[in-house]
Design an enzyme around this catalytic site. Sequence first.
Site, PDB file in Angstrom:
ATOM      1  N   TYR A  89     -36.621  26.335  23.784  1.00 20.48           N
ATOM      2  CA  TYR A  89     -35.683  25.224  23.490  1.00 20.48           C
ATOM      3  C   TYR A  89     -35.169  25.517  21.911  1.00 20.48           C
ATOM      4  O   TYR A  89     -36.116  25.414  21.229  1.00 20.48           O
ATOM      5  CB  TYR A  89     -36.317  23.970  23.832  1.00 20.48           C
ATOM      6  CG  TYR A  89     -35.686  22.759  23.303  1.00 20.48           C
ATOM      7  CD1 TYR A  89     -34.599  22.068  24.204  1.00 20.48           C
ATOM      8  CD2 TYR A  89     -35.944  22.117  22.246  1.00 20.48           C
ATOM      9  CE1 TYR A  89     -33.977  21.152  23.726  1.00 20.48           C
ATOM     10  CE2 TYR A  89     -35.055  20.867  21.628  1.00 20.48           C
ATOM     11  CZ  TYR A  89     -34.158  20.382  22.711  1.00 20.48           C
ATOM     12  OH  TYR A  89     -33.384  19.247  22.275  1.00 20.48           O
ATOM     13  N   HIS A  90     -33.942  24.931  21.742  1.00 18.85           N
ATOM     14  CA  HIS A  90     -33.530  25.340  20.406  1.00 18.85           C
ATOM     15  C   HIS A  90     -33.320  23.833  19.857  1.00 18.85           C
ATOM     16  O   HIS A  90     -32.595  22.928  20.042  1.00 18.85           O
ATOM     17  CB  HIS A  90     -31.994  25.878  20.324  1.00 18.85           C
ATOM     18  CG  HIS A  90     -31.699  26.380  19.148  1.00 18.85           C
ATOM     19  ND1 HIS A  90     -31.885  25.785  17.537  1.00 18.85           N
ATOM     20  CD2 HIS A  90     -31.276  27.708  18.588  1.00 18.85           C
ATOM     21  CE1 HIS A  90     -31.516  26.713  16.731  1.00 18.85           C
ATOM     22  NE2 HIS A  90     -31.124  27.813  17.097  1.00 18.85           N
ATOM     23  N   GLY A  91     -34.281  23.302  18.739  1.00 21.21           N
ATOM     24  CA  GLY A  91     -34.191  22.330  17.990  1.00 21.21           C
ATOM     25  C   GLY A  91     -32.974  22.275  17.147  1.00 21.21           C
ATOM     26  O   GLY A  91     -32.017  23.224  16.954  1.00 21.21           O
ATOM     27  N   GLU A 162     -27.170  23.609  21.812  1.00 18.74           N
ATOM     28  CA  GLU A 162     -28.186  22.843  22.121  1.00 18.74           C
ATOM     29  C   GLU A 162     -28.859  22.352  20.801  1.00 18.74           C
ATOM     30  O   GLU A 162     -29.476  21.132  20.999  1.00 18.74           O
ATOM     31  CB  GLU A 162     -29.450  23.803  22.869  1.00 18.74           C
ATOM     32  CG  GLU A 162     -30.593  23.126  23.230  1.00 18.74           C
ATOM     33  CD  GLU A 162     -31.391  24.054  24.366  1.00 18.74           C
ATOM     34  OE1 GLU A 162     -31.005  23.816  25.515  1.00 18.74           O
ATOM     35  OE2 GLU A 162     -32.229  24.742  23.775  1.00 18.74           O
ATOM     36  N   ARG A 200     -37.191  18.064  17.762  1.00 22.64           N
ATOM     37  CA  ARG A 200     -36.073  17.118  17.785  1.00 22.64           C
ATOM     38  C   ARG A 200     -36.497  16.157  16.812  1.00 22.64           C
ATOM     39  O   ARG A 200     -35.587  15.569  16.214  1.00 22.64           O
ATOM     40  CB  ARG A 200     -35.621  16.575  19.201  1.00 22.64           C
ATOM     41  CG  ARG A 200     -34.326  15.731  19.011  1.00 22.64           C
ATOM     42  CD  ARG A 200     -33.101  16.647  18.628  1.00 22.64           C
ATOM     43  NE  ARG A 200     -32.987  18.098  19.326  1.00 22.64           N
ATOM     44  CZ  ARG A 200     -31.798  18.959  19.285  1.00 22.64           C
ATOM     45  NH1 ARG A 200     -30.897  18.412  18.263  1.00 22.64           N
ATOM     46  NH2 ARG A 200     -31.534  19.919  19.791  1.00 22.64           N
TER      47      ARG A 200
END
Length: 290
Positions: A89-91, A162, A200
């Site tokens: 998952y890309h912050g 994202e 995030r």
Amino acid sequence: MVYLWWLFAPLLISLVLPLLILLILYSSIIILHIYKRRTDLKEAYCNDFWDGARHMVATLWTGHGRIWNGYEVHGMENIPDGPALIIFYHGATPVDFFYLLSNILIKKKRIIHVVADHFVFSMPGFKLLLDVFDVLHGSQEECIKALKNGNLLAIAPGGVREALFSDENYTLIWGKRKGFAQVAIEAKVPIIPMFTQNVREGIRSLGRLKIFRILYEYLRLPIVPLYGNFPVKMRTYIGNPIPYDPNITAAELAEKAKTAVEFLIDKHQKIPGNVFRALMERFDKSQKDD
């Protein structure tokens, strides 16, 4: 004026602090240039030479991660000795990936090749850093080649969209992307899901404002303002590998990878994310071995 300063100072600081990541990146570049000057150009590009430089940079990022975010890695045993494709998952920034890369380099003596967006290659002064750490443009051919050569490769299928337009609900924005799954199938390697708790909450974007989404889709440049860089607790969780299966399609494998990342998010991230709670988790010892 004093009243206005105390009123707006937190806002100004939250807008300036993300530049700390950029400062450390350029510090890493300076370290590489200094290291390169110690010898002639031919010897500078030998692998053994750059190994020392990589470890210096990795030590810088590892120290920053421990001090600023109390950074931890869980599931390191799921990283194989051979090739594998890490999906994450890309912050708002990939600072958690920098931390993970540094930890694996120091503890496992391995480099993680990573696919970056095209704008990264146009950033001034970044060429040496990208070359030394084997950052790729992302064509399927070069990704497959890196894996077939026995390397680890990392891809964030959500990419810049994202990073900029996801939010504290940690929604994956992958669309119908399945190229990464095709790469894993053709290279015959496992996929390893990865997620970093509170990434995030560390740095947030103003991507909810419609004007920035319109500008990105038109210019394809990440011009969305970032704020924060709060010293929240960060833990990277490396999930169980999804083994190579010659009978699975790219679409099916992509869905399995997405489900695996979502499982890590559901298990380790309280939704919606909250900055204050993430800060307090620096002092919550009960979650240390979660």
